[in-house]
Design an enzyme around this catalytic site. Structure first.
Site, short mmCIF file in Angstrom:
data_model
loop_
_atom_site.label_atom_id
_atom_site.label_comp_id
_atom_site.label_asym_id
_atom_site.label_seq_id
_atom_site.Cartn_x
_atom_site.Cartn_y
_atom_site.Cartn_z
N ASP A 1 5.18 -43.16 51.96
CA ASP A 1 5.58 -43.95 53.13
C ASP A 1 6.98 -43.51 53.54
O ASP A 1 7.55 -42.57 52.95
CB ASP A 1 5.53 -45.44 52.78
CG ASP A 1 5.29 -46.32 54.01
OD1 ASP A 1 5.35 -45.82 55.14
OD2 ASP A 1 5.06 -47.53 53.82
N HIS B 1 7.92 -55.08 55.70
CA HIS B 1 6.70 -55.53 56.35
C HIS B 1 5.53 -55.30 55.40
O HIS B 1 5.70 -54.64 54.38
CB HIS B 1 6.46 -54.80 57.68
CG HIS B 1 6.18 -53.34 57.50
ND1 HIS B 1 7.18 -52.41 57.29
CD2 HIS B 1 5.02 -52.64 57.47
CE1 HIS B 1 6.65 -51.21 57.15
NE2 HIS B 1 5.33 -51.32 57.26
N GLU C 1 2.68 -53.83 50.20
CA GLU C 1 1.73 -52.72 50.26
C GLU C 1 1.59 -52.07 48.89
O GLU C 1 0.50 -51.64 48.51
CB GLU C 1 2.21 -51.70 51.30
CG GLU C 1 2.12 -52.25 52.73
CD GLU C 1 2.81 -51.37 53.75
OE1 GLU C 1 3.25 -50.25 53.39
OE2 GLU C 1 2.92 -51.79 54.92
N GLU D 1 9.62 -46.03 55.20
CA GLU D 1 10.66 -47.05 55.38
C GLU D 1 11.53 -47.23 54.14
O GLU D 1 12.61 -47.81 54.22
CB GLU D 1 10.05 -48.39 55.78
CG GLU D 1 9.51 -48.42 57.19
CD GLU D 1 8.04 -48.05 57.26
OE1 GLU D 1 7.44 -48.22 58.33
OE2 GLU D 1 7.48 -47.59 56.24
N HIS E 1 8.57 -49.70 50.57
CA HIS E 1 9.48 -50.74 51.05
C HIS E 1 8.98 -52.10 50.61
O HIS E 1 7.81 -52.28 50.27
CB HIS E 1 9.56 -50.69 52.57
CG HIS E 1 8.20 -50.76 53.22
ND1 HIS E 1 7.54 -51.95 53.43
CD2 HIS E 1 7.38 -49.77 53.66
CE1 HIS E 1 6.36 -51.70 53.97
NE2 HIS E 1 6.23 -50.39 54.13
#
Length: 266
Positions: free
Chosen positions: A8, A117, A135, A10, A105
């Site tokens: 990912d 998020h 996540e 972020e 993140h």
């Protein structure tokens, strides 16, 4: 040794604003380079630990962020989205020895990353069995479903702490920490070194120390920012709609959990 990497953006070093993570915006090019460099560092660490086969899932937004020409020749990459319920873990199966998570993140509802998020910006909070879920939580359980230990994670300090709590044996490297809308980050070059060294260390030990058991029962609660989004997704089979912005479902089958999350968060 066969290693899976879910990447990912972020949670990569120095990333702070949405402009830096969305393709086509001014800051994206610089930070897709950092994302790529962190993935390459993870590959190098895995290779040093004896990995002979590395599969990377580009798992941010379009799924087409990594600069593929910079990847090592011993790695393979999955780009874009197949539609499979594994989503960020697509390509993983029981043949892998370990799973690594790069650039991760913290969850929606947390305050350790200004870009925190879960899945998308329509979700205010996701919980599994009463605990805030990120996540990473969802994807670590996906690894567990396949008998693959999650052994390493790099990202913000909050997700590193949450990962260590879920999987006490895993190695984490915190490259940044959020304070309101700002971040304090390691220099990108130092982050790369620590990721490379951390991955090698994580893969050199007994991987079974990172085994994560699946709960017997999953109660999943999703709270949306907008009541209309919850209403639209409430018609998926087995989903309850107890409050205006909230959906709930229960299952003993984690693949069914993944399938439900996949379709109600579209």
């Amino acid at each position: 040794m066969k290693v899976f990497i879910s990447a990912d953006i972020e949670g990569c070093a120095a990333i702070t604003t949405w402009d830096e993570v969305h393709k086509g915006r001014a800051g994206h090019q610089e930070f897709r380079e950092q994302m790529t460099a962190e993935v390459v560092a993870a590959c190098e660490g895995a290779r040093a630990a004896g990995a002979t086969d590395i599969l990377i899932k580009d798992a941010h937004e379009s799924g087409c962020n990594l600069i593929v020409s910079r990847l090592p020749e011993y790695a393979r990459i999955i780009r874009a989205w197949s539609g499979h319920p594994y989503v960020m873990m697509f390509g993983l199966d029981a043949s892998f020895d370990a799973a690594l998570f790069i650039g991760y993140h913290d969850a929606a509802g947390s305050d350790t990353n200004p870009l925190a998020h879960t899945m998308n910006d329509r979700i205010a909070r996701l919980s599994i069995n009463g605990e805030l879920a990120s996540e990473f939580t969802v994807n670590a359980y996906t690894a567990s479903l396949n008998g693959v230990p999650p052994v390493f994670l790099s990202g913000d300090r909050g997700i590193c702490g949450a990962a260590e709590q879920l999987v006490p044996g895993m190695k984490t490297i915190a490259v940044s920490e959020g304070f309101g809308r700002s971040t304090m980050s390691l220099a990108p070059a130092k982050a790369l070194r620590l990721i490379r060294e951390g991955v090698e260390e994580a893969l050199a030990g007994d991987l079974s120390r990172c085994s994560l058991g699946l709960p017997d029962r999953f109660e999943v609660v999703l709270e949306f920012n907008n009541a209309s989004d919850a209403y639209r997704s409430s018609f998926y089979p087995g989903v309850e709609h107890p409050e205006a912005r909230t959906l709930r479902f229960v299952s003993n089958d984690y693949f069914e959990v993944l399938r439900t999350i996949r379709f109600i968060t579209l």
